[in-house]
Write a protein that holds these residues in place. Sequence first.
Motif, short mmCIF file in Angstrom:
data_model
loop_
_atom_site.label_atom_id
_atom_site.label_comp_id
_atom_site.label_asym_id
_atom_site.label_seq_id
_atom_site.Cartn_x
_atom_site.Cartn_y
_atom_site.Cartn_z
N ARG A 1 -64.11 58.56 73.64
CA ARG A 1 -62.70 58.32 73.95
C ARG A 1 -62.63 56.99 74.70
NH1 ARG A 1 -57.96 61.67 76.19
NH2 ARG A 1 -57.13 60.44 77.92
N THR A 2 -61.91 56.02 74.17
CA THR A 2 -61.88 54.71 74.79
C THR A 2 -60.47 54.14 74.75
OG1 THR A 2 -62.86 52.49 74.79
CG2 THR A 2 -62.47 53.50 72.64
N GLY A 3 -60.16 53.30 75.73
CA GLY A 3 -58.83 52.72 75.78
C GLY A 3 -58.67 51.82 76.98
N ARG B 1 -57.17 60.41 66.94
CA ARG B 1 -55.80 60.42 67.47
C ARG B 1 -55.68 59.46 68.65
NH1 ARG B 1 -54.07 64.57 70.20
NH2 ARG B 1 -51.92 63.86 70.04
N PHE B 2 -54.51 58.78 68.70
CA PHE B 2 -54.14 58.00 69.86
C PHE B 2 -53.46 58.89 70.88
CE2 PHE B 2 -54.45 54.48 66.82
CZ PHE B 2 -55.14 53.55 67.59
N LYS B 3 -53.75 58.66 72.18
CA LYS B 3 -53.05 59.33 73.27
C LYS B 3 -52.56 58.25 74.23
CE LYS B 3 -56.40 62.27 71.80
NZ LYS B 3 -57.63 61.88 71.10
N TYR B 4 -51.48 58.54 74.91
CA TYR B 4 -50.92 57.50 75.77
C TYR B 4 -50.04 58.12 76.85
CZ TYR B 4 -46.79 58.32 72.88
OH TYR B 4 -45.73 58.90 72.24
N SER B 5 -49.75 57.30 77.84
CA SER B 5 -48.83 57.68 78.90
C SER B 5 -48.09 56.43 79.36
CB SER B 5 -49.57 58.32 80.08
OG SER B 5 -48.67 58.66 81.12
N ILE B 6 -46.79 56.58 79.58
CA ILE B 6 -45.96 55.49 80.07
C ILE B 6 -45.18 56.01 81.27
CG2 ILE B 6 -44.10 53.87 79.53
CD1 ILE B 6 -44.84 54.24 76.56
N THR C 1 -46.02 61.54 78.80
CA THR C 1 -47.44 61.61 78.47
C THR C 1 -47.65 62.39 77.18
OG1 THR C 1 -48.08 61.56 80.80
CG2 THR C 1 -49.73 62.38 79.24
N ASN C 2 -48.48 61.83 76.30
CA ASN C 2 -48.91 62.50 75.06
C ASN C 2 -50.43 62.45 75.06
OD1 ASN C 2 -49.61 63.27 72.46
ND2 ASN C 2 -47.80 62.32 71.54
N ASP C 3 -51.08 63.57 75.44
CA ASP C 3 -52.53 63.54 75.65
C ASP C 3 -53.09 64.95 75.49
OD1 ASP C 3 -55.07 62.64 76.25
OD2 ASP C 3 -54.50 61.63 78.09
N LEU C 4 -54.33 65.12 75.92
CA LEU C 4 -55.01 66.41 75.93
C LEU C 4 -55.21 66.88 77.37
CD1 LEU C 4 -57.87 65.72 73.36
CD2 LEU C 4 -55.77 67.00 72.93
#
Length: 423
Positions: free
Chosen positions: A70-72, A99-104, A123-126
Amino acid sequence: MIKHFSLLLCFICATFTYAQRSSENILEPAQDSIKKNEFIKHLGNGYLPTKYFNFDLRYLIKYNQYEGVRTGIGGVTNDNFSEKYRINSYGVYGFRDHRFKYSIGGGFRLAKKTNTWINLTYTNDLQETGSTKFLTDGRFFQFFEPRLLNIDLFHKLVTKSINLEHQLNPKLLTETELAVSNIDPTYNYGYVLDNNIVNSFHLTTAKLSLQWNPFSKFEILENELKETKKGYPQFTLQYTKSFKDVFKSDFNFSKLDFRTIYKIGNENDGVSEITLVSGITNGNTPLTHLYHAYPNNITKETIMQRFSVAGLNSFETMYFNEFFSDKFTTVQLKHYLKPFNISEHYKPQIVLITRYALGDIKQPELHQNVTFGSLKKGYTESGFEINKLLFGFGLSFTYRYGAYHLSEFSDNVAFKFTFNVSL
């Protein structure tokens, strides 16, 4: 597993080394020790600072059983950008789940004296199933997270939240949050709710968290209130309420979580540390929001196949997904012996450890397509660590005994690395 871990470690060490050298190249010509110390402080907290934005090293690279690598990239604006407003975000990609995950998110300060902030986040994540995080814990950074390497039970989480931070007084921090979430387990799971099986669901939750450090000392430094000496015991209390039919929420339950940490002694002569964590839920609570007691052992046949990295406060002999509870208590006792003063920079240390967990669950039959046990008989493990043997690495040995002792001797043993680095 070891291959991925080695790659992960090499990358993190390389990143850290590069960051340190970069800071030295920039700062040493000016002989600006204050800026250099500030840079090292940021780095120890997991940030690589720039003029207006601090890059968050937590998102560079990680590994778990579901996402693989998992990298970003992510980070937060600093005071040079604004002392009243902040923007924080991240974006990551999992190479195994593709899958992409992100938070703003962002926040604005209402009062500087009480450090009162309002924060908005999408947030869209695990999230790990069965995990509980106290809002007031704030930021905690490790070069890598040992338990994360072995976790395989996650649920997808899309959350919109509003959060209020407020320092009631120097020793009492409060944080409240209202969140609306869509939750979709990544594994085959169903909960029997009103004679129907629910596989994915909506939640609307309110949280109130209190962090009380009555024996710590605080001072005003650089126009900010800062903790200058940690005092013990420290107490954390959090209440969570899920409201059914509010913003289409499916569940109605409540949770009460408590933690206290107590330390006796000093680092030069030896320290004893006691950590008690307890939680209870009431109402229809899905598996995602139950308690798992922090297991950190993977299901493999031999001791060496299970050889990985020990966590800081996890049960090293407890297998992942072996137990879930709707009420539980864990007690961890650690005694840090006086470090061996072999040289100025080489001081290995032995830590004696005992952990105990007690829990239960009322209606396990409501949780479909999953199999787990309860902790009502009491779970016990003991062992020791030899830390900082080489480059921050050490060794850990833990043995499982008591009511949940297994028939095969080797299945009760956990032999692992430890990793301790401080800046």
